[in-house]
Design an enzyme around this catalytic site. Structure first.
Site, PDB file in Angstrom:
ATOM      1  N   TYR A 109     -36.077  -7.690  69.727  1.00 28.55           N
ATOM      2  CA  TYR A 109     -35.567  -8.184  70.723  1.00 28.55           C
ATOM      3  C   TYR A 109     -37.399  -8.382  71.761  1.00 28.55           C
ATOM      4  CZ  TYR A 109     -33.610 -10.418  74.470  1.00 28.55           C
ATOM      5  OH  TYR A 109     -33.054 -12.240  75.107  1.00 28.55           O
ATOM      6  N   GLN A 171     -26.351 -13.276  73.228  1.00 27.63           N
ATOM      7  CA  GLN A 171     -26.099 -13.996  72.264  1.00 27.63           C
ATOM      8  C   GLN A 171     -27.442 -13.736  70.920  1.00 27.63           C
ATOM      9  OE1 GLN A 171     -27.023 -15.586  74.929  1.00 27.63           O
ATOM     10  NE2 GLN A 171     -27.989 -16.722  74.831  1.00 27.63           N
ATOM     11  N   ASN A 194     -33.249  -8.297  79.587  1.00 30.23           N
ATOM     12  CA  ASN A 194     -32.798  -8.618  80.967  1.00 30.23           C
ATOM     13  C   ASN A 194     -31.532  -7.638  80.847  1.00 30.23           C
ATOM     14  OD1 ASN A 194     -30.267 -10.331  79.761  1.00 30.23           O
ATOM     15  ND2 ASN A 194     -31.526 -11.712  81.079  1.00 30.23           N
ATOM     16  N   SER A 217     -38.269  -0.178  85.615  1.00 27.79           N
ATOM     17  CA  SER A 217     -39.473   0.747  84.103  1.00 27.79           C
ATOM     18  C   SER A 217     -39.964   1.728  86.678  1.00 27.79           C
ATOM     19  CB  SER A 217     -40.364  -0.486  84.935  1.00 27.79           C
ATOM     20  OG  SER A 217     -41.345   1.122  84.401  1.00 27.79           O
ATOM     21  N   GLN A 239     -46.294  -0.558  88.560  1.00 30.25           N
ATOM     22  CA  GLN A 239     -44.996  -0.676  88.556  1.00 30.25           C
ATOM     23  C   GLN A 239     -43.948  -0.829  89.286  1.00 30.25           C
ATOM     24  OE1 GLN A 239     -43.776   0.432  84.761  1.00 30.25           O
ATOM     25  NE2 GLN A 239     -46.100   0.383  85.030  1.00 30.25           N
ATOM     26  N   HIS A 242     -43.808  -5.176  88.745  1.00 34.39           N
ATOM     27  CA  HIS A 242     -41.895  -5.077  87.392  1.00 34.39           C
ATOM     28  C   HIS A 242     -41.152  -5.660  87.994  1.00 34.39           C
ATOM     29  CE1 HIS A 242     -43.887  -4.227  83.403  1.00 34.39           C
ATOM     30  NE2 HIS A 242     -44.233  -2.398  84.015  1.00 34.39           N
ATOM     31  N   GLU A 307     -39.968   8.197  83.861  1.00 36.36           N
ATOM     32  CA  GLU A 307     -40.135   7.149  82.420  1.00 36.36           C
ATOM     33  C   GLU A 307     -41.624   7.639  82.516  1.00 36.36           C
ATOM     34  OE1 GLU A 307     -40.585   2.675  81.099  1.00 36.36           O
ATOM     35  OE2 GLU A 307     -40.205   3.284  82.777  1.00 36.36           O
ATOM     36  N   HIS A 308     -42.917   7.909  83.512  1.00 41.38           N
ATOM     37  CA  HIS A 308     -44.691   7.876  83.397  1.00 41.38           C
ATOM     38  C   HIS A 308     -44.364   8.719  84.306  1.00 41.38           C
ATOM     39  CE1 HIS A 308     -42.891   3.518  82.171  1.00 41.38           C
ATOM     40  NE2 HIS A 308     -44.117   3.942  81.456  1.00 41.38           N
ATOM     41  N   ASP A 341     -49.917   1.402  78.076  1.00 45.16           N
ATOM     42  CA  ASP A 341     -48.674   0.126  78.362  1.00 45.16           C
ATOM     43  C   ASP A 341     -49.216  -0.196  77.408  1.00 45.16           C
ATOM     44  OD1 ASP A 341     -46.784   0.235  79.324  1.00 45.16           O
ATOM     45  OD2 ASP A 341     -47.620  -0.315  81.361  1.00 45.16           O
ATOM     46  N   GLU A 395      -8.999  26.547  57.610  1.00 49.92           N
ATOM     47  CA  GLU A 395      -8.666  25.401  58.783  1.00 49.92           C
ATOM     48  C   GLU A 395      -7.184  24.318  58.148  1.00 49.92           C
ATOM     49  OE1 GLU A 395     -12.771  23.589  58.407  1.00 49.92           O
ATOM     50  OE2 GLU A 395     -13.728  24.500  59.922  1.00 49.92           O
ATOM     51  N   HIS A 400      -8.888  21.391  49.959  1.00 56.67           N
ATOM     52  CA  HIS A 400     -10.566  21.562  50.042  1.00 56.67           C
ATOM     53  C   HIS A 400     -10.585  22.471  49.389  1.00 56.67           C
ATOM     54  CE1 HIS A 400     -11.149  18.493  53.628  1.00 56.67           C
ATOM     55  NE2 HIS A 400     -12.965  19.407  53.462  1.00 56.67           N
TER      56      HIS A 400
END
Length: 421
Positions: A109, A171, A194, A217, A239, A242, A307-308, A341, A395, A400
């Site tokens: 995506y 979609q 998003n 971010s 950052q 963003h 994250e960073h 990045d 078991e 088995h």
């Protein structure tokens, strides 16, 4: 600590409806939903090869060169992640091993609404290519002409991608997960989007694999008195621009540094195009926190699991040994977060919202599966079969146990419990 990717009831309900329609109506739903949310009915849904070639030819030469060099760096880094299948002889004619097998189809995506990120396309596609994925299918929202943004098409062409679809939103995720007349179902879906895209990925997980449910971010800077306050301020803002929910945090035991960073931030923000976004981000999720000691700052940074993480200390390599939780670590004042990045090679798709405590950067392993391999011999089964049957019976799985004992009863003359035919 409250940062992270959460979805409203409205987002969840909308995504449920969209996914249900795509699953039952296929292409007809894709066209209707794309017209509703993007104002255009792409025809065809799949971008023709001529559109990719034209976009690549029209690409600015300097940008093309930068993208090609970045792609080479990213590819070289991820080639070091490739794992080999292995097999080992365990005696008695037994062979054990593990096959590393690439996925057949991956879905990518690529956002295309208010911003276009060719760097994200590089970061998501190249590990899949290095892993050996057979087919890579890319979805990205259509522009007014019914095709994905020219920069998306051009970057895809540079990478040699062929399957590009003018689809965005939940979609598009549904199409990749369930398949339609135009879009084949894939094995995994990766890439940022998003809230609707993220919610859709979360809902189709299990039918397909996903990279993560990404939140906004975030950056954390751990700094001591040796840090340059202007560098720190600039990186925090890189950052904060963003998203209004992006997080930018400085932790330091040195109060003069924190005050100087705050001053630089106040001076820099008004001149930046996304000043409104930055101001909201810093107000809600930004901070300069002064701790009593560096040990306390490190402990808090580990708790945040950002994250960073940038280390602006006198010995960043030594400081790094104290870091347990972070998506990516940037060492020293010249290792600015945008270097990662865009260009250096490590992947910029990273865990957010504290998930760095258990999650990792996107990489080649996200596009392969491992298969256990077992080749047993009668000799080894004669030795271990009774133990296997004992565990099975404990078991309460008698079938088995019988599957083993049937073979022991046949037996051979190559070990205990054998009998001649």
């Amino acid at each position: 600590m409250s940062r992270g990717g959460t979805f409203s009831d409205e987002v969840d309900a909308t995504v449920d409806d969209i996914l249900a329609r795509v699953r039952t109506e296929g292409d007809a739903a894709l066209l209707d939903l794309t017209e509703t949310y993007d104002g255009v009915r792409p025809d065809p849904v799949k971008a023709p090869a001529s559109a990719l070639e034209g976009a690549a030819d029209a690409l600015d030469a300097d940008l093309r060169g930068a993208l090609e060099e970045a792609a080479a760096n990213i590819r070289r880094f991820h080639e070091k992640q490739v794992r080999e299948s292995w097999f080992t002889e365990d005696g008695d004619g037994v062979v054990l091993g593990q096959r590393v097998v690439p996925m057949e189809r991956a879905g990518l995506y690529v956002p295309g609404g208010t911003a276009f990120y060719p760097s994200s396309l590089l970061m998501n596609a190249i590990p899949a290519q290095v892993a050996g994925v057979d087919e890579i299918h890319l979805v990205s929202p259509p522009q007014a002409d019914g095709r994905p943004h020219p920069l998306v098409l051009a970057t895809a062409a540079l990478l040699g991608l062929e399957h590009i679809y003018a689809l965005g939103g939940a979609q598009a995720v549904g199409a990749l997960a369930y398949g339609t007349e135009s879009v084949p179902a894939v094995d995994t879906i990766v890439g940022p989007g998003n809230a609707y895209v993220a919610a859709a990925k979360k809902k189709v997980f299990g039918r397909v694999g996903i990279d993560s449910v990404a939140g906004p971010s975030e950056i954390g800077v751990l700094a001591d008195a040796t840090a340059d306050p202007e560098f720190v301020a600039a990186d925090l803002l890189s950052q904060a621009e963003h998203d209004e929910r992006a997080s930018a945090i400085l932790l330091t035991p040195h109060r003069p540094l924190a005050e100087a960073v705050q001053t630089h931030v106040e001076q820099m923000v008004p001149g930046l195009p996304r000043a409104d976004v930055i101001e909201r981000s810093l107000a809600d999720y930004g901070a300069c926190i002064v701790t009593d000691t560096m040990d306390a700052a490190i402990d808090l940074m580990n708790e945040l699991a950002v994250e960073h993480l940038e280390l602006h200390t006198d010995d960043p390599w030594r400081t790094m040994t104290r870091i347990r939780h972070a998506g990516a670590i940037f060492l020293g004042e010249h290792s600015s977060e945008p270097v990662g990045d865009y260009f250096a090679g490590p992947n910029h798709v990273l865990p957010t919202g504290g998930t760095a405590r258990h999650a990792s950067a996107l990489g080649v392993d996200d596009f392969v599966r491992t298969q256990s391999v077992l080749s047993y011999s009668q000799k080894r089964l004669n030795k271990t079969g009774p133990q296997i049957a004992t565990i099975a019976e404990a078991e309460d799985l008698q079938a088995h146990a019988e599957a083993i004992r049937t073979r022991l009863d046949r037996g051979t003359d190559d070990g205990p419990g054998s009998k001649k035919p």
